[in-house]
Design an enzyme around this catalytic site. Structure first.
Site, PDB file in Angstrom:
ATOM      1  N   CYS A   1      -4.055  -2.570  -5.624  1.00 55.50           N
ATOM      2  CA  CYS A   1      -4.334  -3.831  -4.929  1.00 55.50           C
ATOM      3  C   CYS A   1      -4.702  -4.926  -5.932  1.00 55.50           C
ATOM      4  O   CYS A   1      -5.738  -4.832  -6.590  1.00 55.50           O
ATOM      5  CB  CYS A   1      -5.487  -3.610  -3.944  1.00 55.50           C
ATOM      6  SG  CYS A   1      -6.153  -5.123  -3.227  1.00 55.50           S
TER       7      CYS A   1
ATOM      8  N   CYS B   1      -8.168  -6.395  -5.481  1.00 56.46           N
ATOM      9  CA  CYS B   1      -9.235  -5.497  -5.946  1.00 56.46           C
ATOM     10  C   CYS B   1      -9.366  -5.541  -7.464  1.00 56.46           C
ATOM     11  O   CYS B   1     -10.477  -5.500  -7.987  1.00 56.46           O
ATOM     12  CB  CYS B   1      -8.966  -4.072  -5.468  1.00 56.46           C
ATOM     13  SG  CYS B   1      -9.034  -3.899  -3.672  1.00 56.46           S
TER      14      CYS B   1
END
Length: 107
Positions: free
Chosen positions: A49, A52
């Site tokens: 991600c 993230c």
């Protein structure tokens, strides 16, 4: 003193509930936060991600400066596991819809 960080392996929400309850009990005088993020790809060592990847160092740096705080690190799994509509964190008491998510659990 920096925040206490409680790492949690990729687990189901029932086990996470136990970890949260135990952490709250052990740190009753501290703020408790849960940080849900995408797991790291073992082949690359990087999260799948991009949000993230961006947020992780910011969150960790911020919590390293806080006193009387506990951060429970909760990886939500690899991309297919997270994208599954039946992912345990989507339908548990946490109702996580996206990662990263920072949840203030207790003051």
């Amino acid at each position: 003193m920096p925040a206490t960080i409680v790492p949690v392996p990729t687990i189901d929400s029932t086990h996470l509930r136990e970890v949260v309850e135990q952490t709250v009990k052990e740190h009753s005088n501290k703020d408790v936060y849960l940080y849900f993020y995408a797991s790291t790809d073992p082949a690359t060592g990087v999260s799948w991600c991009p949000d993230c990847v961006t947020s992780d160092p910011i969150v960790k740096s911020h919590f390293a400066q806080l006193d009387n705080t506990v951060l429970i690190d909760v990886p939500v799994g690899d991309r297919p596991t997270w994208k599954n509509p039946n992912n345990t964190y989507r339908h548990s008491e946490y109702k996580i819809n996206s990662v990263p998510t920072l949840l203030h659990w207790k003051t």
